[in-house]
Design a protein around this motif. Structure first.
Motif, PDB file in Angstrom:
ATOM      1  N   LEU A  99      12.955  64.888 106.114  1.00 28.40           N
ATOM      2  CA  LEU A  99      13.989  62.933 106.197  1.00 28.40           C
ATOM      3  C   LEU A  99      12.654  62.029 105.841  1.00 28.40           C
ATOM      4  O   LEU A  99      12.871  60.698 105.951  1.00 28.40           O
ATOM      5  N   ARG A 102      13.007  59.283 104.149  1.00 26.39           N
ATOM      6  CA  ARG A 102      14.281  58.338 103.382  1.00 26.39           C
ATOM      7  C   ARG A 102      14.533  56.928 103.696  1.00 26.39           C
ATOM      8  O   ARG A 102      13.624  56.994 105.103  1.00 26.39           O
ATOM      9  N   THR A 103      15.509  56.319 103.925  1.00 25.54           N
ATOM     10  CA  THR A 103      15.337  54.448 104.494  1.00 25.54           C
ATOM     11  C   THR A 103      17.313  55.023 104.899  1.00 25.54           C
ATOM     12  O   THR A 103      17.883  55.448 104.820  1.00 25.54           O
ATOM     13  N   ALA A 104      17.451  53.892 106.137  1.00 20.51           N
ATOM     14  CA  ALA A 104      18.709  54.284 106.948  1.00 20.51           C
ATOM     15  C   ALA A 104      18.370  52.458 107.408  1.00 20.51           C
ATOM     16  O   ALA A 104      17.388  51.901 107.645  1.00 20.51           O
ATOM     17  N   LEU A 119      22.075  58.751 110.631  1.00 14.78           N
ATOM     18  CA  LEU A 119      21.484  59.636 108.796  1.00 14.78           C
ATOM     19  C   LEU A 119      22.490  60.410 109.056  1.00 14.78           C
ATOM     20  O   LEU A 119      22.905  61.897 109.773  1.00 14.78           O
ATOM     21  N   ASP A 120      23.150  60.816 107.788  1.00 18.03           N
ATOM     22  CA  ASP A 120      24.276  61.000 108.098  1.00 18.03           C
ATOM     23  C   ASP A 120      25.155  61.213 109.141  1.00 18.03           C
ATOM     24  O   ASP A 120      26.401  60.419 109.522  1.00 18.03           O
ATOM     25  N   ARG A 138      11.996  52.856 106.919  1.00 18.65           N
ATOM     26  CA  ARG A 138      11.580  53.728 105.704  1.00 18.65           C
ATOM     27  C   ARG A 138      11.693  54.382 106.865  1.00 18.65           C
ATOM     28  O   ARG A 138      10.497  55.060 107.668  1.00 18.65           O
TER      29      ARG A 138
END
Length: 152
Positions: A99, A102-104, A119-120, A138
């Motif tokens: 992960l 990745r950004t969230a 995430l997801d 991030r």
């Protein structure tokens, strides 16, 4: 009882032990008992040659067995470690590490260094600077299940 069996089998007792260890490897796979079994078989082969000599005592046999088992184990590990190939998916079983980058969006604000992102389909605990809920972050590192984030 075991002493009697060893006395009756003579040098073949090492062969029997080696075969039992090799058979046990089939039941408990892990490529470890193979090396100890090979050490027992080597000791049995030497015992066939030296059984009648006066210096081939059980103590010397045990030392030869221990040394040969260690040598076979080290040689086997060295040989099989060279056969390992690079994976085309090195992060396959390291979900947290996969992960990184990745950004969230923060599902819960980060307060006192702790918060949550989604995430997801999974919520993840994150640590980082205090940020309000809904802020974009991030992922910069992963330590097990704990993700470290910074503001994106």
């Amino acid at each position: 009882m075991i002493g009697r069996i060893i006395a009756e089998l003579g040098p073949w007792s090492w062969w029997v032990l080696g075969m039992l260890l090799l058979a046990a490897e089939l039941v408990m796979p892990g490529v470890f008992l193979v090396w100890i079994g090979l050490g027992a078989i080597l000791t049995g082969a030497i015992s066939l040659l030296l059984w009648e000599t006066g210096f081939w005592t059980w103590q010397l046999q045990a030392l030869v067995f221990a040394a040969s088992a260690i040598v076979f184990t080290l040689a086997g590990r060295r040989y099989f470690s060279r056969l390992e190939t690079e994976s085309d998916q090195p992060l396959l079983n390291q979900r947290g590490a996969s992960l990184v980058g990745r950004t969230a969006v923060l599902a819960e604000p980060i307060r006192e260094g702790r918060g949550r992102i989604r995430l997801d389909d999974t919520f993840w605990l994150v640590s980082g600077p205090d940020l309000p809920g809904g802020a974009r972050v991030r992922i910069v590192s992963a330590n097990g299940q704990d993700l470290r984030v910074e503001e994106a």
